[in-house]
Design an enzyme around this catalytic site. Structure first.
Site, mmCIF file in Angstrom:
data_model
loop_
_atom_site.group_PDB
_atom_site.id
_atom_site.type_symbol
_atom_site.label_atom_id
_atom_site.label_comp_id
_atom_site.label_asym_id
_atom_site.label_seq_id
_atom_site.Cartn_x
_atom_site.Cartn_y
_atom_site.Cartn_z
ATOM 1 C CE LYS A 277 -3.855 -1.919 2.687
ATOM 2 N NZ LYS A 277 -4.914 -1.731 1.676
ATOM 3 N NE ARG A 351 -10.886 -9.891 -2.274
ATOM 4 C CZ ARG A 351 -11.252 -8.985 -3.167
ATOM 5 N NH1 ARG A 351 -11.519 -9.346 -4.400
ATOM 6 N NH2 ARG A 351 -11.337 -7.726 -2.843
HETATM 7 N N1 BES Z 1 -8.054 -3.838 4.467
HETATM 8 C C1 BES Z 1 -8.178 -3.378 3.131
HETATM 9 C C2 BES Z 1 -9.433 -2.543 2.939
HETATM 10 C C3 BES Z 1 -9.400 -1.220 3.607
HETATM 11 C C4 BES Z 1 -9.003 -0.112 2.890
HETATM 12 C C5 BES Z 1 -9.805 -1.080 4.913
HETATM 13 C C6 BES Z 1 -8.993 1.117 3.488
HETATM 14 C C7 BES Z 1 -9.805 0.153 5.536
HETATM 15 C C8 BES Z 1 -9.390 1.259 4.806
HETATM 16 C C9 BES Z 1 -8.253 -4.559 2.175
HETATM 17 O O1 BES Z 1 -7.483 -5.649 2.533
HETATM 18 C C10 BES Z 1 -7.735 -4.095 0.866
HETATM 19 O O2 BES Z 1 -6.587 -3.781 0.789
HETATM 20 N N2 BES Z 1 -8.614 -4.063 -0.148
HETATM 21 C C11 BES Z 1 -8.236 -3.671 -1.444
HETATM 22 C C12 BES Z 1 -8.842 -4.654 -2.419
HETATM 23 C C13 BES Z 1 -8.319 -4.513 -3.807
HETATM 24 C C14 BES Z 1 -6.858 -4.919 -3.846
HETATM 25 C C15 BES Z 1 -9.140 -5.376 -4.702
HETATM 26 C C16 BES Z 1 -8.778 -2.269 -1.699
HETATM 27 O O3 BES Z 1 -9.902 -1.964 -1.277
HETATM 28 O O4 BES Z 1 -8.045 -1.466 -2.276
HETATM 29 MN MN MN Z 2 -5.488 -5.466 1.858
#
Ligand code: BES
Ligand code: MN
Ligand code: ZN
Length: 501
Positions: A277, A351
């Site tokens: 990230k 997931r």
């Molecule tokens: N934990 C994150 C989602 C999240 C994002 C929670 C911001 C709280 C604040 C999750 O694991 C994630 O990274 N999701 C990705 C999915 C994508 C790679 C398909 C996302 O939402 O960017």
């Molecule tokens: Mn994630």
């Protein structure tokens, strides 16, 4: 009188001049000026009129959550009055009372004792709002240990109109358990990731479950390897802190009780892994275990209230880290039950851990299954930061969304469009973990999870990405950080299943 886990006390009184530092009253917004809601006994009409005049003189309007603090009229038992806006009289509901009580509690730093009359409108909502609004997470503040901690709200007296009776007490007992569950979730969510990692998370749950009647089993990494939990292992393998799978089981003593399985995402920190990230805001990923905390405390809560429903909570826990041992984009892992997955994006880790746990939970043959996860940023894009997305079996989905709105944890039913399933087709494995495009990201994640739910189970997926963790500004009974969402919803669902099947 009830004593909460943190030592604070909630008591009932039938007199609003009960001695306290601060008297909290609600005021309605009216074109003719503020109107005090439900004053109660112990104060004469002159005192009430005097207070209304004072509030009006300093410009109080009664708009929702507006705080006005004035010296108390002499015949009250308090030194000052905090008047909190409730909005228009005929639109006030339980959630408005909860939010206004919370706003009042947040405005009271340094005050230890209050008496509040809003409880005559809604006893449970007032208790919950005050206690949640007074919550603060100061475990890691160094001044705590040298005794310089600010006084915090620790004695709350709630005014009730009618003579105190068993039904007041049972309402308050339920609220006390709910407050305990929500504040416990907030505490775990706010606990920094160097203090809360899978092994420690599991240990804390085992500790809390002692003597509760809830049986907690913890699978460690060798159990996970033996069991074939490839999703949890793959996500956890980049961290020096190995993953866990916690199962908490409350078996109701009532014969023939239905069974609700709960599954919560327990990523104790989500860096994204090799699909790392951006740095800005990454610290908030300490909240990525909010779903796990919520389902585990719902199970403990159901046990404490002896709700006649069996509740089995599963929490897959892992730390998603990049390292030489981390899983790579392109790796293929085998989920529990045998489905193979191409891990295209290691940041779509939720997931992967949930699918293992959902497949396992279905082996219990539950009547209902709810999974809860901070799963996609797409949830916040679609619904904002205060409304959870609810997907799954149509009837149960609508029931859960309605219950969520009823308890003041806003949620909205979302579809799982069939045509989006094909975007997860993989050329090397059975399925891949992300779509090539961003459209409908929350729904695609829901469709992924659906693959692992057995067809006989009524299933709901709740995406709490935004609502679980407040990074905006404090509002209502929420400070910054963990909110406790969706514990109130889950509890109400358990109780609803107990009543209606
Ligand atoms: N934990 C994150 C989602 C999240 C994002 C929670 C911001 C709280 C604040 C999750 O694991 C994630 O990274 N999701 C990705 C999915 C994508 C790679 C398909 C996302 O939402 O960017
Ligand atoms: Mn994630
Ligand atoms: Zn995540």
């Amino acid at each position: 009188m009830l004593i909460l886990r943190d030592g604070s006390v909630i008591g009932l009184t039938d007199r609003m001049n009960h001695p306290a530092e601060v008297l909290i009253v609600g005021i309605y917004q009216d074109p003719s000026g503020p109107e005090i809601a439900a004053l109660g006994t112990g104060v004469d009409a002159r005192t009430a009129a005097e207070l209304t005049a004072v509030l009006s003189a300093v410009g109080a309007t009664g708009k929702p959550e507006e705080i006005t603090r004035v010296p108390a009229p002499s015949k009250t038992g308090s030194r000052s009055v905090v008047a909190v806006g409730l909005g228009e009289k005929f639109s006030v509901d339980g959630e408005q009372i909860r939010r206004s009580a919370g706003a009042a509690a947040r405005a009271l730093s340094g005050v230890e004792s209050v008496v509040c009359t809003m409880s005559q409108l809604d006893l449970a909502a007032t208790a919950e709002g005050l206690a949640l609004g007074a919550f603060s997470f100061d475990t890691h503040k160094s001044h705590r240990s040298v005794g310089q901690c600010n006084d915090r709200l620790s004695t709350i007296h709630l005014v009730v109109r009618t003579p105190l009776c068993e039904s007041h007490l049972s309402v308050l007992r339920r609220s006390a358990v709910l407050i305990d569950a929500m504040t416990s979730v907030r505490e775990l969510v706010n606990t920094p990731p160097n203090f809360l990692y899978p092994e420690e998370f599991a240990r804390r749950i085992q500790h809390r479950a002692q003597g509760s009647g809830v049986v907690v089993d913890v699978l460690d990494e060798s159990d996970l390897r033996r069991g074939g939990f490839g999703g949890i292992l793959g996500v956890g393998q980049g961290s020096i802190r190995p993953p866990r799978l916690v199962r908490a089981h409350y078996a109701s003593a009532v014969p023939g009780a239905l069974t609700l399985a709960l599954v919560g995402k327990g990523i104790t920190f989500d860096t994204g892994g090799i699909s790392i990230k951006a740095a800005a805001g990454m610290e908030h990923m300490t909240s990525d275990m909010a779903g796990a905390a919520a389902v585990l405390f719902t199970c403990l809560f159901a046990a404490e209230l002896a709700v006649p429903v069996n509740v089995i909570a599963y929490a897959p826990m892992a730390e998603n880290m990049p390292s030489g041992s981390a899983q790579r984009p392109g790796d293929v892992v085998t989920q529990y039950g045998g489905t193979t997955v191409e891990v295209v994006d290691t940041d779509a880790e939720g997931r992967l851990v949930l699918a293992d746990a959902i497949a396992l939970a279905c082996e219990d043959e539950p009547d209902y299954l709810i999974d809860v996860a901070t799963l996609t940023g797409a949830q916040t894009v679609a619904l904002g930061s205060r409304t959870s997305g609810v997907m799954g079996s149509a009837e149960f989905r609508d029931r859960v969304a309605t219950i969520a709105c009823d308890v003041g944890e806003n949620a909205w039913a979302m579809p799982l469009p069939e045509e989006l399933r094909q975007v997860l087709a993989s050329t090397v494995a059975d399925i891949k973990n992300i779509a090539p495009q961003r459209e409908g990201g929350m729904l695609v994640a829901g469709l992924y999870l659906r693959e692992f739910v057995s067809s006989t189970v009524q299933w709901v997926h709740i995406d709490i990405d935004g609502p679980a963790y407040n990074i905006g500004k404090p509002w209502g009974y929420n400070g910054l950080g963990g909110t406790g969402v969706p514990v109130r919803t889950l509890l109400a669902v358990v109780e609803d299943i107990a009543r209606h099947g």
